[in-house]
Design a protein around this motif. Structure first.
Motif, PDB file in Angstrom:
ATOM      1  N   LYS A 165      -7.538 -14.621   5.727  1.00 53.53           N
ATOM      2  CA  LYS A 165      -8.116 -14.508   4.382  1.00 53.53           C
ATOM      3  C   LYS A 165      -7.461 -15.509   3.439  1.00 53.53           C
ATOM      4  O   LYS A 165      -8.129 -16.242   2.713  1.00 53.53           O
ATOM      5  N   LYS A 189      -0.499  10.308  -5.400  1.00 52.42           N
ATOM      6  CA  LYS A 189      -1.405  11.327  -5.944  1.00 52.42           C
ATOM      7  C   LYS A 189      -0.642  12.611  -6.279  1.00 52.42           C
ATOM      8  O   LYS A 189       0.120  13.122  -5.445  1.00 52.42           O
ATOM      9  N   SER A 214     -13.622   4.504  -5.496  1.00 56.08           N
ATOM     10  CA  SER A 214     -13.741   4.484  -6.958  1.00 56.08           C
ATOM     11  C   SER A 214     -12.381   4.058  -7.516  1.00 56.08           C
ATOM     12  O   SER A 214     -11.938   4.551  -8.545  1.00 56.08           O
ATOM     13  N   CYS A 261     -15.882  -0.226  -0.230  1.00 54.64           N
ATOM     14  CA  CYS A 261     -14.704  -0.661  -1.007  1.00 54.64           C
ATOM     15  C   CYS A 261     -13.601   0.390  -1.004  1.00 54.64           C
ATOM     16  O   CYS A 261     -12.797   0.434  -1.944  1.00 54.64           O
ATOM     17  N   GLY A 315      -3.150   2.576  -3.943  1.00 54.73           N
ATOM     18  CA  GLY A 315      -2.037   3.348  -4.499  1.00 54.73           C
ATOM     19  C   GLY A 315      -1.027   2.528  -5.280  1.00 54.73           C
ATOM     20  O   GLY A 315      -0.053   3.076  -5.790  1.00 54.73           O
ATOM     21  N   GLY A 341      -9.248 -11.337  -4.716  1.00 53.14           N
ATOM     22  CA  GLY A 341      -8.037 -10.717  -5.260  1.00 53.14           C
ATOM     23  C   GLY A 341      -6.824 -11.577  -4.978  1.00 53.14           C
ATOM     24  O   GLY A 341      -6.071 -11.950  -5.891  1.00 53.14           O
ATOM     25  N   ARG A 367       0.846  -1.203   0.000  1.00 50.16           N
ATOM     26  CA  ARG A 367       0.000   0.000   0.000  1.00 50.16           C
ATOM     27  C   ARG A 367       0.873   1.242   0.000  1.00 50.16           C
ATOM     28  O   ARG A 367       1.741   1.380   0.871  1.00 50.16           O
ATOM     29  N   LYS A 397       1.981  -8.137   4.563  1.00 54.78           N
ATOM     30  CA  LYS A 397       1.552  -6.867   3.970  1.00 54.78           C
ATOM     31  C   LYS A 397       2.743  -5.924   3.982  1.00 54.78           C
ATOM     32  O   LYS A 397       3.672  -6.100   4.771  1.00 54.78           O
ATOM     33  N   HIS A 409       0.342   5.040   0.565  1.00 53.08           N
ATOM     34  CA  HIS A 409      -0.633   6.056   0.991  1.00 53.08           C
ATOM     35  C   HIS A 409      -0.010   6.807   2.161  1.00 53.08           C
ATOM     36  O   HIS A 409       0.679   6.195   2.984  1.00 53.08           O
ATOM     37  N   GLY A 429     -15.680  -4.959   0.633  1.00 53.30           N
ATOM     38  CA  GLY A 429     -14.657  -5.073  -0.411  1.00 53.30           C
ATOM     39  C   GLY A 429     -13.327  -4.548   0.105  1.00 53.30           C
ATOM     40  O   GLY A 429     -12.262  -5.064  -0.218  1.00 53.30           O
ATOM     41  N   ARG A 458     -10.559  13.428 -10.339  1.00 50.30           N
ATOM     42  CA  ARG A 458     -11.409  13.379  -9.148  1.00 50.30           C
ATOM     43  C   ARG A 458     -12.850  13.077  -9.562  1.00 50.30           C
ATOM     44  O   ARG A 458     -13.304  13.480 -10.639  1.00 50.30           O
TER      45      ARG A 458
END
Ligand code: NDP
Length: 447
Positions: free
Chosen positions: A117, A137, A241, A320, A171, A375, A97, A129, A99, A345, A290
């Motif tokens: 999982k 961004k 999104s 999600c 990300g 996934g 990740r 992880k 972020h 999600g 955006r």
């Protein structure tokens, strides 16, 4: 729910002391312990062997400096992480990740959840992880590339196709995986399956991009069928999104649902007639823009600043976006407004009080560990294809994914009934995921 087992309470007190202030990690451990409370008395062998004492401590935690130079020639430093939590049933597997919110607690909670999982997928993968507090961004492709190259320059010594195989997460999409894989290959002179989510031209699997979102819908459809319901003609809210949200929306629409809202970290769009997914893809996946831009083009939709998506009326809600994005008040509003099913999600998107409300109200609730496992399951299928140096067709991978998601639902539904919490899929997922890992750890002796 308070945990009654003295053993679990003692272990949790130790975890709190040793991981002081790690809010998300403690939250994830506590949730699992609430479920293990139902079985621990019946398994004195696990207590005697200290399986849970060991399970809550990562096998290995790596944190490292990631220096890189931005487009203005200024030196930047980020912190990288890889937490290899548990390899009892297979090589470490779990996403990266990127972020600004990334810290030890967040990577540890994600790595801990990943153990259960991955076990639920029935495939041979352990839990891990990683990531960095880097924000892609607003960065140019060159800046993202230089960051990824620096990140892999350290990470490469800790991973291998039989040791640890990272993937993407928030990300980290196909662009970042490409830069990371290219640097690995260059440094090591090896073309090996050390990352999943790769591009199709260099060892990626068909369906991997869509897998988490599609898998979420396959799981949800199974859960709905139990109550004689389905996606057909049902209004659906989806937060986020990004990768998971977009492909969950695509499959839900294909299954006949009306997806009426999506969000990003600034706000949400409301399209009562159903969203135009092609436009969302153009804005988010192609232009990296955006969501606010959507309402400038689609005049029938409205854009709202801030988090308020869960206050809309719906039949099904699919969070999600990110952890702890759906609070108790949101849960109360969803229940009041007629929502009958929630499936996660994102990882740990619902706060514990929200989950409790859903379960009490008899809402169908699919926890992340099970609902978003598509996934990582498809990542494991990518690893299989890399090992045999063959590629399966879209239909072949999609069929395997559907079968895996159906089996996950059945296994956790059966486990919930077998261990005295019929229909509570949170308990079912935690217990079924745990037992497989625990039995493997038991077989190894003290390691
Ligand atoms: P992406 O980076 O593709 O998208 C994340 C989306 O969530 C973006 O729309 C982003 O908005 C939004 N978001 C991120 N942080 C926040 C926040 N603090 N508040 C509100 N919205 C936010 O990530 P993914 O879709 O890959 O991941 C989403 C979730 O799914 C994560 O919890 C991840 O761990 C989980 N997951 C992902 C898997 C995968 O295969 N990708 C597998 C299993 C779980 P913005 O565009 O404004 O940043």
């Amino acid at each position: 729910m308070p945990v009654t087992s003295a053993y679990l309470n003692r272990v949790f007190a130790d975890v709190e002391k040793r991981n002081h202030g790690e809010k998300e990690f403690l939250q994830a451990v506590k949730e699992v312990f609430e479920s293990l409370d139902l079985i621990i008395e019946k398994r004195p062998d696990l207590v005697k062997a200290g399986i849970i004492d060991r399970l809550v401590e990562p096998e290995r935690s790596i944190s490292f400096r990631v220096p890189w130079v931005d487009d203005q020639g200024i030196l930047r430093v980020n912190r990288g992480y890889r937490i290899q939590f548990n390899s009892a049933i297979g090589p470490y597997k779990g996403g990266l990740r990127f972020h600004p919110s990334v810290n030890t607690s967040i990577i540890k909670f994600l790595g801990f959840e990943q153990i259960f999982k991955n076990s639920l997928t029935s495939l041979p993968i352990g839990g891990a992880k990683g990531g960095a507090d880097f924000d892609p961004k607003g960065k140019s492709d060159g800046e993202v590339m230089r960051f990824c190259q620096s990140f892999m320059t350290e990470l490469h010594r800790h991973i291998d196709a039989d040791t640890d195989v990272p993937a993407g997460d928030i990300g980290v999409g196909v662009r970042e995986i490409g830069f990371l894989f290219g640097q690995y290959k260059r440094i090591t002179n090896r073309f090996a399956g050390i990352l999943t989510g790769k591009g199709l031209s260099y060892g990626g699997s068909l369906v991997r991009t869509e897998a988490t979102g599609y898998g979420l819908c396959y799981f949800t459809e199974e859960m709905l069928n139990q109550r004689g319901k389905s996606f057909k003609d049902t209004p659906v809210l989806i937060s986020g999104s990004g990768n998971v949200a977009i492909f969950a929306a695509e499959k839900a629409i294909e299954m006949g649902a009306r997806v009426i809202a999506l969000s990003d970290s600034n706000g949400f769009i409301h399209a009562p007639g159903g969203i135009n997914l092609d436009l969302v893809k153009e804005i988010k996946l192609v232009k990296r823009g955006r969501l606010a831009e959507y309402a400038d083009v689609e005049r029938s939709a409205t854009y709202h600043e801030g988090r308020g998506i869960w206050k809309l009326q719906c039949g099904i809600a699919l969070p999600c976006a990110t952890q702890n994005e759906l609070d108790e008040e949101d849960a109360a509003a969803l229940i009041k407004n007629g929502c009958f099913a929630v499936a996660e999600g994102a990882n740990m998107p619902s706060v514990p009080g929200a989950v409790e409300r859903f379960l009490k109200a008899g809402i169908l609730f699919g926890p992340a560990k099970a609902a978003n496992a598509g996934g990582v399951a498809t990542s494991a299928l990518e690893m299989s294809q890399n090992s045999i140096r063959l590629s399966w067709t879209f239909i072949e991978v999609d069929q395997r994914l559907q079968e895996i998601m159906r089996n996950i639902f059945k296994n956790i539904h059966d486990a919930s009934a077998a261990y005295g919490a019929p229909g509570n899929l949170v308990a079912g997922a935690n217990i079924a995921g745990f037992l497989k890992v625990a039995d493997a750890m038991l077989a190894y002796g003290v390691v």
